[in-house]
Design a protein around this motif. Sequence first.
Motif, PDB file in Angstrom:
ATOM      1  N   ASP A   1       2.505   4.833  10.600  1.00  0.00           N
ATOM      2  CA  ASP A   1       3.194   5.868   9.823  1.00  0.00           C
ATOM      3  C   ASP A   1       2.862   5.755   8.339  1.00  0.00           C
ATOM      4  N   GLY A   2       2.844   4.523   7.826  1.00  0.00           N
ATOM      5  CA  GLY A   2       2.536   4.327   6.419  1.00  0.00           C
ATOM      6  C   GLY A   2       1.118   4.748   6.080  1.00  0.00           C
ATOM      7  N   LEU A   3       0.176   4.420   6.964  1.00  0.00           N
ATOM      8  CA  LEU A   3      -1.213   4.825   6.736  1.00  0.00           C
ATOM      9  C   LEU A   3      -1.352   6.343   6.782  1.00  0.00           C
ATOM     10  N   ALA A   4      -0.610   6.984   7.674  1.00  0.00           N
ATOM     11  CA  ALA A   4      -0.669   8.444   7.755  1.00  0.00           C
ATOM     12  C   ALA A   4      -0.174   9.078   6.457  1.00  0.00           C
ATOM     13  N   GLN A   5       0.913   8.545   5.913  1.00  0.00           N
ATOM     14  CA  GLN A   5       1.442   9.071   4.651  1.00  0.00           C
ATOM     15  C   GLN A   5       0.444   8.871   3.513  1.00  0.00           C
TER      16      GLN A   5
ATOM     17  N   TRP B   1      -1.963  11.657   1.231  1.00  0.00           N
ATOM     18  CA  TRP B   1      -1.994  11.636  -0.239  1.00  0.00           C
ATOM     19  C   TRP B   1      -3.420  11.439  -0.747  1.00  0.00           C
ATOM     20  N   ALA B   2      -4.164  10.495  -0.138  1.00  0.00           N
ATOM     21  CA  ALA B   2      -5.523  10.192  -0.590  1.00  0.00           C
ATOM     22  C   ALA B   2      -6.445  11.400  -0.400  1.00  0.00           C
TER      23      ALA B   2
ATOM     24  N   TYR C   1       0.846  -1.191   0.000  1.00  0.00           N
ATOM     25  CA  TYR C   1       0.000   0.000   0.000  1.00  0.00           C
ATOM     26  C   TYR C   1       0.884   1.244   0.000  1.00  0.00           C
ATOM     27  N   GLY C   2       0.279   2.381  -0.298  1.00  0.00           N
ATOM     28  CA  GLY C   2       1.022   3.628  -0.266  1.00  0.00           C
ATOM     29  C   GLY C   2       0.562   4.596  -1.337  1.00  0.00           C
ATOM     30  N   GLU C   3       1.293   5.681  -1.454  1.00  0.00           N
ATOM     31  CA  GLU C   3       0.955   6.734  -2.401  1.00  0.00           C
ATOM     32  C   GLU C   3       0.979   6.203  -3.837  1.00  0.00           C
ATOM     33  N   ARG C   4       0.054   6.688  -4.637  1.00  0.00           N
ATOM     34  CA  ARG C   4      -0.146   6.352  -6.045  1.00  0.00           C
ATOM     35  C   ARG C   4      -0.902   5.038  -6.244  1.00  0.00           C
ATOM     36  N   GLN C   5      -1.404   4.455  -5.173  1.00  0.00           N
ATOM     37  CA  GLN C   5      -2.227   3.258  -5.348  1.00  0.00           C
ATOM     38  C   GLN C   5      -3.588   3.662  -5.914  1.00  0.00           C
ATOM     39  N   ASN C   6      -4.163   2.810  -6.744  1.00  0.00           N
ATOM     40  CA  ASN C   6      -5.467   3.083  -7.343  1.00  0.00           C
ATOM     41  C   ASN C   6      -6.558   2.766  -6.325  1.00  0.00           C
TER      42      ASN C   6
END
Length: 342
Positions: A298-302, A306-307, A174-179
């Motif tokens: 932390d990853g979910l916050a990032q 973005w979302a 998961y992370g930024e730029r995921q559809n």
Amino acid sequence: MTYTSLVTGGAGFIGSHVAADLVRAGHRVVVLDDLSGGDAANVPEGAHFHHGSVCDPEVVDGLFATWKFDYVFHLAAYAAEGLSHFIKRYNYTNNVIGSVNLINAAVNAETVRCFVFTSSIAVYGHAEPPMTEDLTPAPVDPYGIAKYAVEQELKVTHEMFGLPYIIFRPHNVYGERQNIGDRYRNVIGIFMNQILRGEECTVFGDGEQTRAFSHIDDVALPIARSIENPRAYGETFNIGGDTPYTVNHLAGAVAAAMDAPLRVRHLEARHEVVHAFSSHDKARDILGVGADSVSLDDGLAQMAAWAKKHGPQEPSVFSGIEVSRNMPPSWQALVVPSEQSE
């Protein structure tokens, strides 16, 4: 020396991050993507973008003839385990035949130093977690079967033609730029999009199934840099997060990251592996990479930041369902048979 690398699926989620890491490392990068799930805006600056499909051998062969690739990073796939039961032809065409087109071209080119393939822990099926690379794969869905078939093809291609390879088995990245508009895969993206749309988070079954979730920073860079490590060649690596969480816990963590109240609606359980997470001892030993360097919170916050910036997406409907029998009721109402899409 400047190396030339092909990244398939480089306009998609993981592929665009791998392509960006390669550009930063000084590679001349060519991205091949049909934009069925990606976005041309994801292609990193400095990369050359070609709109086309790995399923088209003329396109693939033409790129290899033009660019004389040193490395191939094959990330193009339709990675929806649950949906793959109902789109078997589409699954095998994209995930097996498309891969074979690339493998053929790599062998014929005689320039490729390594073929890096992203498989999946779906190849392990119902194996007891944490899953290790020495387990005999026994996939239980067409997506996992397709990934394992390509793994086997790379091994026999190496034995017959000497094509070097590295295989990665990531999971729940998961992370930024995921559809986040894809309703069939990537539960974190689904939850975030549902929250942005003011909807309840939908959970299949009781939500006690467990997964480990892998932030993109713990996955993309090790894939991109693996070619620099001679010990990695000919090996298969699990890669991703170490710590398993229930889907119920995940829903709460996503809601907290989105600064939203937790609202959950449980759906009828679907046919899926209940507990799936893997060991990453081999990746630590050979590649020197650790898992969970980015914590889940932390990853979910990032990703949430973005979302929110990009806003809610209209959930997609797959328009080529080949078999609708036994499909989860929440998907059944959205079925568009393949006959209607042709």
